[in-house]
Design a protein around this motif. Structure first.
Motif, PDB file in Angstrom:
ATOM      1  N   GLY A 103      12.958  32.781 -42.254  1.00 54.68           N
ATOM      2  CA  GLY A 103      13.946  33.821 -41.989  1.00 54.68           C
ATOM      3  C   GLY A 103      13.811  34.404 -40.592  1.00 54.68           C
ATOM      4  N   ALA A 104      12.576  34.624 -40.173  1.00 48.77           N
ATOM      5  CA  ALA A 104      12.348  35.168 -38.831  1.00 48.77           C
ATOM      6  C   ALA A 104      12.827  34.201 -37.750  1.00 48.77           C
ATOM      7  N   TYR A 105      12.543  32.917 -37.948  1.00 48.21           N
ATOM      8  CA  TYR A 105      12.979  31.923 -36.966  1.00 48.21           C
ATOM      9  C   TYR A 105      14.502  31.813 -36.935  1.00 48.21           C
ATOM     10  N   LEU A 106      15.150  31.885 -38.098  1.00 44.05           N
ATOM     11  CA  LEU A 106      16.616  31.864 -38.119  1.00 44.05           C
ATOM     12  C   LEU A 106      17.196  33.029 -37.320  1.00 44.05           C
ATOM     13  N   CYS A 107      16.650  34.226 -37.537  1.00 45.37           N
ATOM     14  CA  CYS A 107      17.167  35.406 -36.843  1.00 45.37           C
ATOM     15  C   CYS A 107      16.870  35.345 -35.352  1.00 45.37           C
ATOM     16  N   ALA A 108      15.688  34.859 -34.992  1.00 45.55           N
ATOM     17  CA  ALA A 108      15.364  34.705 -33.573  1.00 45.55           C
ATOM     18  C   ALA A 108      16.267  33.654 -32.930  1.00 45.55           C
ATOM     19  N   ARG A 109      16.565  32.598 -33.670  1.00 40.23           N
ATOM     20  CA  ARG A 109      17.476  31.566 -33.148  1.00 40.23           C
ATOM     21  C   ARG A 109      18.844  32.153 -32.842  1.00 40.23           C
ATOM     22  N   GLU A 110      19.372  32.950 -33.785  1.00 39.69           N
ATOM     23  CA  GLU A 110      20.686  33.544 -33.545  1.00 39.69           C
ATOM     24  C   GLU A 110      20.642  34.531 -32.381  1.00 39.69           C
ATOM     25  N   GLY A 111      19.535  35.253 -32.252  1.00 40.77           N
ATOM     26  CA  GLY A 111      19.387  36.118 -31.089  1.00 40.77           C
ATOM     27  C   GLY A 111      19.411  35.310 -29.807  1.00 40.77           C
ATOM     28  N   ALA A 112      18.722  34.180 -29.808  1.00 41.26           N
ATOM     29  CA  ALA A 112      18.686  33.313 -28.626  1.00 41.26           C
ATOM     30  C   ALA A 112      20.077  32.796 -28.282  1.00 41.26           C
ATOM     31  N   ARG A 113      20.871  32.525 -29.290  1.00 39.68           N
ATOM     32  CA  ARG A 113      22.215  31.999 -29.064  1.00 39.68           C
ATOM     33  C   ARG A 113      23.189  33.054 -28.567  1.00 39.68           C
ATOM     34  N   ARG A 114      22.994  34.295 -28.983  1.00 43.66           N
ATOM     35  CA  ARG A 114      24.059  35.286 -28.793  1.00 43.66           C
ATOM     36  C   ARG A 114      23.761  36.397 -27.798  1.00 43.66           C
ATOM     37  N   LEU A 115      22.509  36.572 -27.397  1.00 43.59           N
ATOM     38  CA  LEU A 115      22.197  37.705 -26.531  1.00 43.59           C
ATOM     39  C   LEU A 115      22.570  37.487 -25.073  1.00 43.59           C
ATOM     40  N   ALA A 116      22.407  36.279 -24.577  1.00 40.14           N
ATOM     41  CA  ALA A 116      22.653  36.046 -23.154  1.00 40.14           C
ATOM     42  C   ALA A 116      24.132  36.212 -22.826  1.00 40.14           C
ATOM     43  N   ARG A 117      24.409  36.723 -21.631  1.00 41.52           N
ATOM     44  CA  ARG A 117      25.775  36.863 -21.160  1.00 41.52           C
ATOM     45  C   ARG A 117      25.933  36.028 -19.894  1.00 41.52           C
ATOM     46  N   PRO A 118      26.444  34.817 -20.028  1.00 43.71           N
ATOM     47  CA  PRO A 118      26.551  33.921 -18.867  1.00 43.71           C
ATOM     48  C   PRO A 118      27.286  34.571 -17.706  1.00 43.71           C
ATOM     49  N   GLY A 119      26.720  34.402 -16.524  1.00 42.03           N
ATOM     50  CA  GLY A 119      27.351  34.911 -15.315  1.00 42.03           C
ATOM     51  C   GLY A 119      27.032  36.344 -14.981  1.00 42.03           C
ATOM     52  N   THR A 120      26.358  37.061 -15.879  1.00 42.29           N
ATOM     53  CA  THR A 120      26.054  38.474 -15.614  1.00 42.29           C
ATOM     54  C   THR A 120      24.625  38.681 -15.146  1.00 42.29           C
ATOM     55  N   GLY A 121      23.762  37.726 -15.423  1.00 42.44           N
ATOM     56  CA  GLY A 121      22.345  37.895 -15.103  1.00 42.44           C
ATOM     57  C   GLY A 121      21.628  38.798 -16.077  1.00 42.44           C
ATOM     58  N   ALA A 122      22.364  39.313 -17.075  1.00 46.19           N
ATOM     59  CA  ALA A 122      21.770  40.216 -18.052  1.00 46.19           C
ATOM     60  C   ALA A 122      21.618  39.508 -19.381  1.00 46.19           C
ATOM     61  N   GLY A 123      20.524  39.738 -20.032  1.00 43.52           N
ATOM     62  CA  GLY A 123      20.308  39.159 -21.345  1.00 43.52           C
ATOM     63  C   GLY A 123      20.124  40.243 -22.369  1.00 43.52           C
ATOM     64  N   GLY A 124      18.981  40.273 -22.982  1.00 46.43           N
ATOM     65  CA  GLY A 124      18.705  41.276 -23.989  1.00 46.43           C
ATOM     66  C   GLY A 124      17.257  41.189 -24.386  1.00 46.43           C
ATOM     67  N   SER A 125      16.941  41.710 -25.548  1.00 45.66           N
ATOM     68  CA  SER A 125      15.551  41.788 -25.986  1.00 45.66           C
ATOM     69  C   SER A 125      15.443  41.411 -27.453  1.00 45.66           C
ATOM     70  N   ILE A 126      14.494  40.534 -27.753  1.00 48.00           N
ATOM     71  CA  ILE A 126      14.143  40.210 -29.124  1.00 48.00           C
ATOM     72  C   ILE A 126      12.748  40.758 -29.386  1.00 48.00           C
ATOM     73  N   VAL A 127      12.615  41.564 -30.416  1.00 47.99           N
ATOM     74  CA  VAL A 127      11.315  42.126 -30.792  1.00 47.99           C
ATOM     75  C   VAL A 127      10.950  41.588 -32.167  1.00 47.99           C
ATOM     76  N   LEU A 128       9.832  40.888 -32.239  1.00 48.41           N
ATOM     77  CA  LEU A 128       9.353  40.315 -33.484  1.00 48.41           C
ATOM     78  C   LEU A 128       8.283  41.225 -34.071  1.00 48.41           C
TER      79      LEU A 128
END
Length: 250
Positions: free
Chosen positions: A117-142
């Motif tokens: 479950g943790a890996y699934l949620c981290a995977r979705e975070g990896a897929r959805r947090l980045a904003r191409p072209g902005t240089g800004a991403g986000g944060s995943i806290v496990l």
């Protein structure tokens, strides 16, 4: 209404997850509260978030079910327009015993939730947090645990092993996602006074063992939440791949 940050917290209706949701609300952030069963607890947490100045959305789902996880992230993005952070907090523990006594059913459920479950949620975070072209991403806290380095012998070696997997995930995923501007860190709580100990058959465990820590007491969920929210914030902009103990010196 525009929000400064939108944060998704799995297992956000109780314990450390609830404390983190409340602290996010106090910062005026939007919070997606994932929970698996207790509607009243989730709605109570959401009400707290709103009362403290944030926005809140409750989404029911089992993190060990991919369909539920995809629905959770879709609802979060649909409601708030984006995600800036994901707190992978949902986890379970089972009654104390040695590994030799553990059933296959117990082991499967624990690893399904705590690792798969943790890996699934981290995977979705990896897929959805980045904003191409902005240089800004986000944060995943496990949410790992001091058990990952202590081993929890005669109690929860399965739980300890599942949290060790999250330590490894934090190290590896931080290297994968760093170039995309996404930070990944793990917080390792020690003996924190939450109801997870009761689900493991020892409701007094934190208080009983906490007195033996260097600080002489069990920790409070709010003390772990402070670290989680710092890692979600821009103040932690150069922190990634870290395993951070909040364990009273234990």
């Amino acid at each position: 209404m525009a929000v400064s940050k939108a944060i998704l917290i799995t297992g956000g209706s109780r314990g450390i997850g609830r404390a983190a949701a409340r602290l996010c609300g106090a910062k005026g952030w939007a919070v997606v509260i994932n929970y698996v069963g207790n509607d009243d607890a989730a709605e109570s947490t959401a009400a707290d978030v709103r009362a403290l100045g944030g926005q809140a959305l409750c989404v029911k789902g089992d993190v060990a079910n991919e369909t539920d996880v995809l629905h959770l992230f879709d609802e979060a993005e649909s409601h708030f327009g984006r995600l800036d952070g994901v707190v992978v907090n949902a986890g379970v523990v089972a009654p104390s015993m040695t590994l030799a006594e553990m059933s296959a059913e117990r082991l499967k459920r624990l690893f399904d939730v705590n690792v798969f479950g943790a890996y699934l949620c981290a995977r979705e975070g990896a897929r959805r947090l980045a904003r191409p072209g902005t240089g800004a991403g986000g944060s995943i806290v496990l949410l790992s645990s001091a058990a990952a380095r202590l081993g929890s012998p005669f109690e929860y070696v399965d739980y300890a092993g599942s949290k060790g997997a999250l330590d490894t995930l934090a190290i590896g995923l931080s290297k994968e996602l760093g170039p995309r501007g996404i930070r990944v860190n793990a917080v390792r709580p020690g003996l924190i006074d939450t109801d997870i100990h009761g689900s493991g058959g020892q409701p007094d465990r934190a208080a009983r063992l906490g007195s033996a820590t260097p600080l002489g007491r069990a920790g409070r969920p709010e003390e772990v939440a402070e670290m989680i929210v710092w890692l979600l914030s821009d103040a932690a902009s150069y922190t990634t791949g870290a395993l951070i103990d909040v364990a009273g010196g234990r």
